[in-house]
Design an enzyme around this catalytic site. Structure first.
Site, mmCIF file in Angstrom:
data_model
loop_
_atom_site.group_PDB
_atom_site.id
_atom_site.type_symbol
_atom_site.label_atom_id
_atom_site.label_comp_id
_atom_site.label_asym_id
_atom_site.label_seq_id
_atom_site.Cartn_x
_atom_site.Cartn_y
_atom_site.Cartn_z
ATOM 1 C CE LYS A 1 123.931 55.125 57.231
ATOM 2 N NZ LYS A 1 122.630 54.470 57.158
ATOM 3 N N GLY B 1 112.400 50.731 73.275
ATOM 4 C CA GLY B 1 112.566 52.000 72.565
ATOM 5 C C GLY B 1 111.276 52.457 71.925
ATOM 6 N N GLY C 1 110.752 55.524 70.331
ATOM 7 C CA GLY C 1 111.027 56.725 69.548
ATOM 8 C C GLY C 1 110.128 56.758 68.327
ATOM 9 C CB VAL D 1 110.749 52.968 64.378
ATOM 10 C CG1 VAL D 1 110.231 51.655 63.819
ATOM 11 C CG2 VAL D 1 111.492 53.745 63.296
HETATM 12 P P1 NAI Z 1 114.619 57.381 67.870
HETATM 13 O O1 NAI Z 1 115.885 58.039 68.268
HETATM 14 O O2 NAI Z 1 113.450 58.187 67.469
HETATM 15 O O3 NAI Z 1 114.126 56.380 69.031
HETATM 16 C C1 NAI Z 1 114.986 55.612 69.798
HETATM 17 C C2 NAI Z 1 114.318 55.483 71.157
HETATM 18 O O4 NAI Z 1 115.090 54.587 71.947
HETATM 19 C C3 NAI Z 1 114.241 56.803 71.918
HETATM 20 O O5 NAI Z 1 112.924 56.995 72.403
HETATM 21 C C4 NAI Z 1 115.228 56.603 73.050
HETATM 22 O O6 NAI Z 1 114.878 57.326 74.231
HETATM 23 C C5 NAI Z 1 115.157 55.119 73.251
HETATM 24 N N1 NAI Z 1 116.287 54.520 73.949
HETATM 25 C C6 NAI Z 1 117.591 54.891 73.934
HETATM 26 N N2 NAI Z 1 118.305 54.077 74.707
HETATM 27 C C7 NAI Z 1 117.464 53.174 75.223
HETATM 28 C C8 NAI Z 1 117.604 52.055 76.090
HETATM 29 N N3 NAI Z 1 118.779 51.715 76.600
HETATM 30 N N4 NAI Z 1 116.512 51.329 76.398
HETATM 31 C C9 NAI Z 1 115.299 51.658 75.886
HETATM 32 N N5 NAI Z 1 115.104 52.701 75.071
HETATM 33 C C10 NAI Z 1 116.173 53.452 74.740
HETATM 34 O O7 NAI Z 1 115.034 56.360 66.703
HETATM 35 P P2 NAI Z 1 114.088 55.706 65.616
HETATM 36 O O8 NAI Z 1 114.094 56.536 64.413
HETATM 37 O O9 NAI Z 1 112.816 55.309 66.239
HETATM 38 O O10 NAI Z 1 114.934 54.401 65.255
HETATM 39 C C11 NAI Z 1 114.978 53.295 66.158
HETATM 40 C C12 NAI Z 1 116.007 52.295 65.643
HETATM 41 O O11 NAI Z 1 115.629 51.878 64.342
HETATM 42 C C13 NAI Z 1 117.423 52.850 65.523
HETATM 43 O O12 NAI Z 1 118.333 51.818 65.805
HETATM 44 C C14 NAI Z 1 117.519 53.227 64.054
HETATM 45 O O13 NAI Z 1 118.859 53.173 63.601
HETATM 46 C C15 NAI Z 1 116.687 52.135 63.427
HETATM 47 N N6 NAI Z 1 116.112 52.499 62.146
HETATM 48 C C16 NAI Z 1 115.282 53.577 62.046
HETATM 49 C C17 NAI Z 1 114.737 53.916 60.822
HETATM 50 C C18 NAI Z 1 113.766 55.049 60.698
HETATM 51 O O14 NAI Z 1 113.109 55.162 59.652
HETATM 52 N N7 NAI Z 1 113.607 55.902 61.703
HETATM 53 C C19 NAI Z 1 115.072 53.174 59.592
HETATM 54 C C20 NAI Z 1 115.902 52.002 59.813
HETATM 55 C C21 NAI Z 1 116.429 51.715 61.049
#
Ligand code: NAI
Length: 358
Positions: free
Chosen positions: A96, A193, A195, A197
């Site tokens: 990383k 969340g 986002g 995913v």
């Molecule tokens: P993202 O940043 O697109 O989505 C995260 C979402 O969580 C956002 O909509 C944000 O507003 C929301 N959020 C933040 N704080 C919050 C809270 N306190 N309560 C509720 N919602 C909250 O991230 P993504 O890409 O969707 O990833 C989500 C998780 O999955 C992260 O922890 C990431 O590390 C993990 N992950 C993602 C991968 C990917 O392919 N995108 C791969 C492996 C792990």
């Protein structure tokens, strides 16, 4: 930054002198630091293990409270990548990197040009990819200096689709094991969340007849899913507390902690977020409460499987099959957890360690 400070909370308690002790304890191979006096770029590449192949892992570009926090973050995540790729049966090690985002003005492109050179200096022992704070345009700049980069605009490099597919397979595995059901029809899933995913996962679950409760700090994302899928909006403070069949953390790390464990009213925790357990022993607390936990780095491996597929030019069908294998990997973890009466998080670590020792 809130996310990060929560994620690294227990790591920052290490004494400043102990970075190399930590590295030794966790069997690290290499930790590289690069300072570029011209641009002010400061970066760290941590390579945990290259036994199974080159160390693939994303590059973070976020602010840190100090350099040690950045180094520990890179190391902790690199080790996680070794475990994740080992269990996903990828020919990859774990690494990383971190480019430290300064609080002052900086030249982003220049930073990633220098970072690309840094990656190339390691001769392919480390392959970089997207992570928090980096974007495809940064990867495209890196690629001008090195072939050792797994996410590019030309690759159509968003791993979220594969991650969401893997999380769906994980939820199916957990539901079949814990609830003895082969369908998600009528089950209640709480998603924290929405986002990249979380929103895709919501669509998958809706298509399979699940009832959804959702929360996000971004109200527009909640509204979109409520309007499109008829989900129920829940406040961000309550989403983990509602009675449900599956709680899917897809936002922050460390949401499974002393407080939340006592408030959970679910039978299953299965979501995409990295580092869901605030501390390793929280896996034991979930186990004691009879809540089935799908270990984060097993269920969210779709992203790295996708990145590896792009890097090695694997056929799409093969990538999808490998993502679908997350179901079998989790069933193996669950069954051994029952047999040995140990938390699933501990079992996943044991399986990964055994593969790496293999
Ligand atoms: P993202 O940043 O697109 O989505 C995260 C979402 O969580 C956002 O909509 C944000 O507003 C929301 N959020 C933040 N704080 C919050 C809270 N306190 N309560 C509720 N919602 C909250 O991230 P993504 O890409 O969707 O990833 C989500 C998780 O999955 C992260 O922890 C990431 O590390 C993990 N992950 C993602 C991968 C990917 O392919 N995108 C791969 C492996 C792990």
């Amino acid at each position: 930054m809130t996310t990060m400070s929560q994620e690294i909370h227990h790591e920052t308690s290490y004494n400043k002198d102990d970075i190399l002790e930590y590295a030794l304890k966790h069997q690290f191979g290499e930790i590289h630091c690069k300072i570029d006096p011209d641009t002010g770029m400061k970066a760290i590449i941590a390579i945990h293990n290259t036994k199974l192949g080159p160390a693939l892992g994303g590059c973070r570009f976020i602010e840190y409270k100090d350099t040690d926090s950045a180094i520990f973050d890179a190391m902790r995540l690199a080790r996680g990548m070794s475990f994740k790729s080992a269990i996903a049966k990828l020919p990859l090690g774990g690494g990383k990197s971190v480019v430290i985002k300064p609080p002052h003005a900086f030249n982003r492109d220049a930073y990633f040009h220098r970072f690309g050179e840094f990656v190339h200096q390691l001769n392919g022992r480390y392959i970089t990819a997207l992570d928090s704070g980096t974007q495809l345009s940064d990867m495209d700049i890196i690629a001008q200096h090195t072939p050792y980069v797994a996410s590019l605009t030309a690759h159509d490099g968003d791993p979220s689709f594969a991650t969401a597919r893997g999380v769906l397979r994980g939820i199916e595995a957990a539901v079949s094991y814990q609830l003895n059901k082969n369908s998600l029809q009528g089950l209640h899933v709480a998603i924290q969340g929405l986002g990249h995913v979380g929103a895709l996962l919501a669509h998958h679950l809706h298509e399979r007849g699940a009832r959804l409760s959702v929360a996000d700090v971004d109200q527009a994302r909640v509204d979109a899913i409520v309007n499109k899928l008829g989900a129920t909006a829940v406040s961000v403070d309550s989403i983990h507390k509602i009675p449900c069949d599956v709680y899917a953390p897809c936002a922050l790390g460390a949401t499974i902690n002393e407080t939340s464990i006592n408030q959970l009213q679910t039978k299953i925790v299965a979501g995409a977020a990295n580092n869901q357990l605030a501390h390793a022993y929280h896996g034991q607390l979930l186990h004691d409460k009879g809540i089935l936990y799908a270990p984060d780095y097993v269920i969210n491996a779709g992203g790295v499987i996708f990145a590896a597929g792009k890097y090695f030019h694997t056929l799409e069908q093969e990538v999808n099959d490998k993502v679908d294998d997350i179901r079998a990997s989790l069933l193996q973890v669950f069954a051994r957890s029952t047999r040995e009466n140990k938390p699933t998080s501990e079992i996943a670590d044991s399986i990964a360690t055994e593969i790496l020792a293999g």
